[in-house]
Design an enzyme around this catalytic site. Structure first.
Site, PDB file in Angstrom:
ATOM      1  N   GLU A  78       0.786  -1.224   0.000  1.00  0.00           N
ATOM      2  CA  GLU A  78       0.000   0.000   0.000  1.00  0.00           C
ATOM      3  C   GLU A  78       0.826   1.287   0.000  1.00  0.00           C
ATOM      4  O   GLU A  78       0.414   2.274  -0.603  1.00  0.00           O
ATOM      5  CB  GLU A  78      -0.921   0.021   1.237  1.00  0.00           C
ATOM      6  CG  GLU A  78      -2.036  -0.991   1.215  1.00  0.00           C
ATOM      7  CD  GLU A  78      -3.191  -0.543   0.328  1.00  0.00           C
ATOM      8  OE1 GLU A  78      -3.080   0.487  -0.341  1.00  0.00           O
ATOM      9  OE2 GLU A  78      -4.223  -1.242   0.304  1.00  0.00           O
ATOM     10  N   SER A 340     -23.444 -26.294  54.328  1.00  0.00           N
ATOM     11  CA  SER A 340     -22.525 -26.409  55.470  1.00  0.00           C
ATOM     12  C   SER A 340     -21.189 -25.707  55.259  1.00  0.00           C
ATOM     13  O   SER A 340     -20.260 -25.908  56.041  1.00  0.00           O
ATOM     14  CB  SER A 340     -22.259 -27.901  55.752  1.00  0.00           C
ATOM     15  OG  SER A 340     -23.447 -28.567  56.106  1.00  0.00           O
TER      16      SER A 340
END
Length: 794
Positions: A78, A340
């Site tokens: 590019e 518990s």
């Protein structure tokens, strides 16, 4: 001329100033206002889960760096002079104009990377000369605001890669299932050419065109000596991706949690370990197939690193795509009944404050506490049991007795200070049921509390003598790498005492080692290679929640199983549903050493072997054992006394019926009547006190032969309400040392009945104060005062 220039000087200055201002503000800030996907990475930056952006685009948050291979490929394709031009490349523009004139159509735009960033930011503007001029102006302004590296990052984050895939990192994961940093030369070249024509060269539609364009770029890279010929041939041979792949969803529930915590649209760097997370997901999926046979559809697991405070695994629910059974619910942060799981905290608190010793004998008989009538899970009772074994077996009655002794308001406050965030009601709302699942907690909070206990014990040895505690040890865990509390605690925050002492925690974890592993692992202690794991299970009322949490010096594993909608299932328990998952997860973790005992807080003491209390002068057997130093203030054994026997040793006597010289003196282990009745069924060696010799019996009438079980001393009780709405009868209960004795009952001096063997009597007293008197057939009696309330508020 000078006069003319002087004439236009101010308009020129003003115009220049205006243009400068316009130029300065011509670049939008922010440049992009697009919504981003929410992205969750593991500790190494690898993708765990992602949620698509609000506009339906897969657009990851902007990257901070791009891979070197991609940069080389992109600039070669590019903008070869990217690092030299100021945002606009006149040579490239001129070359593009010539190419377009020759072909008679637009084949090249001559745009630099900076100009392409502007075009992406302006979204959909026409491609004409006027728009190109705007792009050129803004591109130069872009170069003034951002560095070259930042411009490349912006481009790579917003470039289109076909369909709804935006950005290099997104494309790498969607097309190749890996991070952009792992791109090959072939993949980097593909992503360099793809944004140029994303609609035409969409992967899976125009494979040949896309391949040709990629290969041409690879040839150019080879010509520039970026790699050798072999690499070129291998790169060209790599196939193209046919279509975007689904992104991984290894931690979807944590992703949702982070989004709700204000991190939506961001990239979250978590502390999770990707490989471990994936394997724990598989474990939950596997166990889910078994649990579904019992109608159990959900499970969750979290693993915390004790030393760093980081969550290394976070599976909020069974990892399936369907939400038919609430699989999208994050159970880790959902309040559920604790079962518990709070018992170890109470055990440690009692040791911490010197209220008992590790093996102190506790009552294990059915009891009623002001209308609260807890039961052991097994519905069986030992009469009396050592605290350590009561915790290992998770017995309810000893735990309720301890909470009554410790005080539930104080325990409520301690749990909150240790990080239990769901206790949003006053202590009286929970009462004694707090210890048996009467409150709710999240798996995250509970696992963090256990991690805080382990961390306290670890840090005790890591810090210098003196101030070794910091309450921040219980506010430590995180899943966010940016908030990871790896830093050392400032010395000024250290204290001499903490929420729990190291000694109390060590003895608690020792007690939690006594539990047996489920199913085929029941004999795990026989294997020398097995790691020590302190663990606790919990099952909520109605079998709605099954829990298991295990602790080592390095890790805490928390597991929950059940149904997200709260539906209970038969036989859903912590030991059968959650514990097997927990141990399978521990098998994935590195082996480590067990906790080092905090000897500075421990001392050897003489302890009565039968009662677990400090030895008394009447103890029969005494052991010298380690106890917390705080235990030195506890009482001596209350269950031992000296008895005097006649020469036959079959009867008790006293000085009024037998000369002292003829007596045999012996120490005796004596439990209260009701505890003894249950205890001797489990302990055949337990010996009841010999009976009094008949000529001495009357002289010993003050002997406590009976114990009133209900009502409790000076209690205020309500009459029960029957199903028809009418007031029912109260059930009074008494225990006698001689189970074959007959008892005669009186209420306020009025005879109400007699009992034989089983001493329970139903009666409906009137509202008000009453005195209950019970007498046996030998003349021994016991009294109990209580008040009956007819309705709430009396």
């Amino acid at each position: 001329m000078k006069r003319r220039l002087r004439k236009y000087r101010y308009p020129l200055l003003i115009t220049t100033l205006v243009l400068s201002v316009v130029y300065y503000f011509c670049l939008p800030d922010p440049l992009f206002d697009d919504p981003y996907a929410t992205v969750l990475n593991d500790e190494s930056g690898h993708l765990l889960s992602a949620r698509i952006a609000n506009d339906g685009q897969w657009r990851f948050p902007q990257v901070e760096t791009i891979p070197e291979k991609y940069e080389k490929a992109l600039l070669t394709f590019e903008d070869q002079h990217f690092y030299k031009h100021p945002g606009v490349n006149p040579l490239a523009l001129g070359r593009a104009v010539i190419q377009n004139l020759k072909t008679g159509r637009v084949v090249s735009g001559g745009s630099t990377i900076s100009m392409q960033v502007i075009r992406l930011a302006r979204k959909g503007k026409g491609r004409n000369i006027f728009q190109k001029l705007i792009e050129m102006v803004q591109a130069t302004r872009l170069e003034l605001r951002y560095s070259k590296a930042e411009i490349l990052n912006i481009y790579a984050s917003h470039a289109p890669f076909g369909g709804n895939t935006v950005g290099l990192e997104t494309a790498a994961w969607r097309y190749y299932g890996s991070a952009a940093s792992q791109l090959s030369w072939s993949e980097a070249a593909l992503f360099a050419v793809l944004p140029n024509q994303p609609s035409l060269l969409f992967p899976g539609k125009n494979e040949q065109l896309l391949k040709e364009k990629r290969d041409r770029l690879l040839d150019r890279l080879y010509e520039e000596d970026q790699f050798d010929l072999l690499t070129l041939e291998l790169a060209k041979s790599e196939p193209l991706p046919l279509k975007p792949n689904e992104l991984p969803m290894l931690a979807s529930h944590l992703l949702d949690r982070a989004a709700l915590n204000g991190q939506a649209g961001k990239q979250i760097e978590s502390t999770l370990q990707r490989g471990l997370q994936a394997r724990v997901n598989k474990i939950l999926e596997s166990h889910s197939q078994v649990l579904k046979a019992n109608g159990v559809n959900n499970a969750a697991a979290v693993v915390l690193n004790v030393r760093t405070g980081e969550a290394v695994t976070y599976v909020g629910n069974v990892p399936v795509k369907s939400n038919e059974h609430g699989q999208q619910v994050d159970i880790i942060r959902a309040p559920r009944s604790t079962g518990s799981l709070l018992k170890p905290m109470l055990y440690a608190s009692m040791l911490n404050e010197g209220l008992m010793l590790p093996n102190t004998l506790l009552p294990d008989v059915p009891m009623t506490f002001g209308g609260f009538s807890p039961k052991n899970f097994s519905r069986t009772y030992d009469g009396a049991i050592g605290a350590k074994m009561a915790l290992a077996r998770s017995l309810n009655m000893p735990a309720v007795h301890l909470l009554q002794q410790y005080g539930y308001p104080k325990f409520h406050s301690k749990l909150k200070s240790m990080g239990m965030s769901t206790l949003n009601k006053p202590a009286d709302h929970y009462g004694l049921s707090l210890i048996l699942g009467g409150s709710e907690a999240t798996l995250w909070d509970l696992t963090n509390i256990y991690a805080g206990m382990a961390r306290t014990l670890n840090n005790y040895h890591a810090r210098a003598k003196g101030k070794r505690y910091n309450n921040l040890d219980f506010d430590f865990s995180t899943y966010n790498a940016d908030a990871s509390p790896k830093h050392k605690t400032p010395i000024e925050e250290l204290r001499e005492t903490g929420e729990l002492s190291a000694a109390s925690i060590w003895f608690t974890f020792q007690a939690m080692l006594e539990v047996y592993r489920p199913a085929e692992d029941a004999s795990w202690e026989l294997f020398s290679s097995s790691d020590k794991i302190a663990w606790k299970t919990g099952t909520s009322f109605g079998h709605r929640d099954a829990w298991a949490i295990g602790v080592t010096a390095d890790y805490v594993v928390g597991v929950w199983a059940g149904n997200a909608d709260g539906e209970g299932r038969p036989n859903l328990t912590g030991i059968t549903a959650a514990a097997p998952i927990m141990f399978d997860i521990f098998d994935l973790l590195p082996s480590g050493k067990w906790f080092v005992p905090p000897m500075d807080e421990m001392v050897y003491a003489a302890v009565d072997r039968q009662s677990g209390y400090l030895a008394s002068p009447y103890s029969i057997a005494v052991d010298t054992v380690l106890i917390p130093k705080t235990g030195l203030t506890t009482q001596i054994s209350p269950f031992h006394q000296a008895v005097h026997l006649d020469e036959s040793r079959a009867y008790r006597v006293n000085g009024d019926c037998e000369p002292v010289r003829n007596m045999e003196h012996q120490n005796w282990f004596v439990l209260p009547p009701r505890q003894a009745n249950y205890y001797k069924t489990k302990n055949p060696t337990y010996q009841e006190l010999p009976p009094w010799r008949t000529d001495c019996y009357g002289l010993a009438s003050a002997e406590n032969m009976m114990e009133v079980v209900y009502p409790r001393p000076e209690s205020e009780v309500y009459l029960p309400i029957n199903i028809d709405g009418e007031e029912g009868e109260m059930i009074f209960e008494v225990a006698h040392r001689n189970p074959k004795s007959q008892l005669h009952w009186h209420l306020d001096d009025a005879y109400i009945g007699s009992t034989l063997n089983e001493h329970e009597l139903s009666f409906r007293p009137t509202p008000g104060q009453h005195l209950l008197t019970i007498m046996d057939d030998r003349g021994n009696s016991v009294k109990r005062s209580f008040k009956v309330l007819s309705k709430v508020g009396d």
